[in-house]
Scaffold this active site. Sequence first.
Site, PDB file in Angstrom:
ATOM      1  N   ASP A 142       0.453  25.787  97.406  1.00 43.72           N
ATOM      2  CA  ASP A 142      -0.058  24.466  97.764  1.00 43.72           C
ATOM      3  C   ASP A 142       0.420  23.427  96.751  1.00 43.72           C
ATOM      4  O   ASP A 142       1.577  23.476  96.325  1.00 43.72           O
ATOM      5  CB  ASP A 142      -1.596  24.515  97.826  1.00 43.72           C
ATOM      6  CG  ASP A 142      -2.174  23.479  98.773  1.00 43.72           C
ATOM      7  OD1 ASP A 142      -2.425  22.354  98.313  1.00 43.72           O
ATOM      8  OD2 ASP A 142      -2.376  23.798  99.952  1.00 43.72           O
ATOM      9  N   SER A 184      -7.045  22.479 106.574  1.00 44.59           N
ATOM     10  CA  SER A 184      -6.610  23.020 105.274  1.00 44.59           C
ATOM     11  C   SER A 184      -7.759  23.703 104.557  1.00 44.59           C
ATOM     12  O   SER A 184      -7.548  24.658 103.799  1.00 44.59           O
ATOM     13  CB  SER A 184      -6.065  21.904 104.384  1.00 44.59           C
ATOM     14  OG  SER A 184      -4.767  21.524 104.749  1.00 44.59           O
ATOM     15  N   HIS A 204      -5.630  18.428  96.448  1.00 44.94           N
ATOM     16  CA  HIS A 204      -5.652  19.315  97.617  1.00 44.94           C
ATOM     17  C   HIS A 204      -5.662  20.785  97.192  1.00 44.94           C
ATOM     18  O   HIS A 204      -6.482  21.585  97.667  1.00 44.94           O
ATOM     19  CB  HIS A 204      -4.436  19.009  98.490  1.00 44.94           C
ATOM     20  CG  HIS A 204      -4.429  19.653  99.833  1.00 44.94           C
ATOM     21  ND1 HIS A 204      -3.842  20.875 100.081  1.00 44.94           N
ATOM     22  CD2 HIS A 204      -4.921  19.225 101.030  1.00 44.94           C
ATOM     23  CE1 HIS A 204      -3.963  21.178 101.364  1.00 44.94           C
ATOM     24  NE2 HIS A 204      -4.613  20.189 101.971  1.00 44.94           N
TER      25      HIS A 204
END
Length: 470
Positions: free
Chosen positions: A151, A339, A192
């Site tokens: 990621d 996600s 994120h």
Amino acid sequence: MSNRRFLPVAALLFGLAVLLSTPAIARTGRGHFVPDELVCRMLPDYTIDSVNAEFGTVVKSHQIATDCYLLIIPQGQNAESLAISIEAYVGVEFCRPNYYLAAPEGLQRSSPFVDAQARLPIDSQKAATTINLEDAHLIAEGDGINIALIDGGVNFSHPEFALIADQFVTRWDYVSNDALAFDEPGGSCSGHGTFIAGLLHLVAPASNIYVYRVLDTGGVGDGYSIAGAVLQAIDDSCSVINLSLGMVGVHDALDEALKLAKQRNIMVVASAGNDSTDLNAIFPFPATRTYCLAIAALDTLNQKADFSNYGTKIAVCTPGTEIYSTFLDTTYATWEGTSFAAPFVTGLAALILSVDSTLVWEQLDTTISQTAVSVDSLNPGLEGLLGTGLINPVAALQSVLTHVHGDVTGDLTVDISDLNGLVDFLFFSLGESLVAPSADADCNGVVDVGDLTALIDHLFFNVTTTCMIP
């Protein structure tokens, strides 16, 4: 908590912003690629040297495990046009631009609501109670399992991770090309990776999290680098891989890496995307590949989250709204998106494997899918389009604990009824509902005549494979 610093006002306003740009899946993939790079693979008995000699390309990298090359094209050439010419050249299996993939939350409507005060423990949030993680952790916590987080990096210094620092392993930053896969601030998708890391730890608190940074602060990364991270995760003995990213089309090098992961019994969990669209209409990659589990998101009422993709390719679904986790600096955040649905399944796979590490890919897939709870009644018009339903970690773990190889009928004993059931299934297409992973009597991951032989040996000749002993 009084010792937590407040983010600057600008950062807080950013956290409250709702991004209204075009869908991320339309911003990556076809037409969006590294301008001067191609991804190629040759057919057997041909070498990349012939391509370089003919077209003036230069090898930048070679992924030996999948035999995929990254080529630099001559200055002034158009990557798409050149790829077409090279792919038509003798001995070339495929040649495509090095397409970008992206985390959908960085480019779509979802943005984090930053919490500088840590208003609640992560494990008390609605998503955790919805899937009953507290009881699941009485059975397993994921000990000894390595999870690959591919990621945007992780904020390793976050106070939430202070007591478990040894469970985080930084492997490589493919964006900055260094060994510290740190989640950098300053972009729409900053935080994120850290957010997902907090969720992985929430679900599988005893598992190790191997971190590979492939997305920049805007949530975008090239597919060849992501493929490299997948291959490195395979070499690092990761058992599960979390991919909360995607594109339109297929990135061939990444596709080959994912195929290899499946061959090595490594489960890849992929977010389904945030376009509120049937997957069969847009075919997001890698979620729609058969060697990945595509995960949809539900809201707090177990209805499809308004942003979540859906379709017959969905494996299961999990909470994906009002998700609370770790963020940048010392902060936490609330975020929504597929996600953040994916890591609940990634963590569940780690829990299951920590109970029975002998499970092969198909058995792990079946355990997760068959124990899920249908949400069709809560989602009229979407029946069969949200996979088998909401994951049920307790049921999944209990099914593994009571798992007896050779127990076709599921009554926790191996007897003549199991032999009859397997015969019906194999030769008369009967009793398909009775056949579960436990029907794999010879423990090779496939239900076939070999299992019939193993059952006969066990029942009549007192010869029992080790895995048939409960």
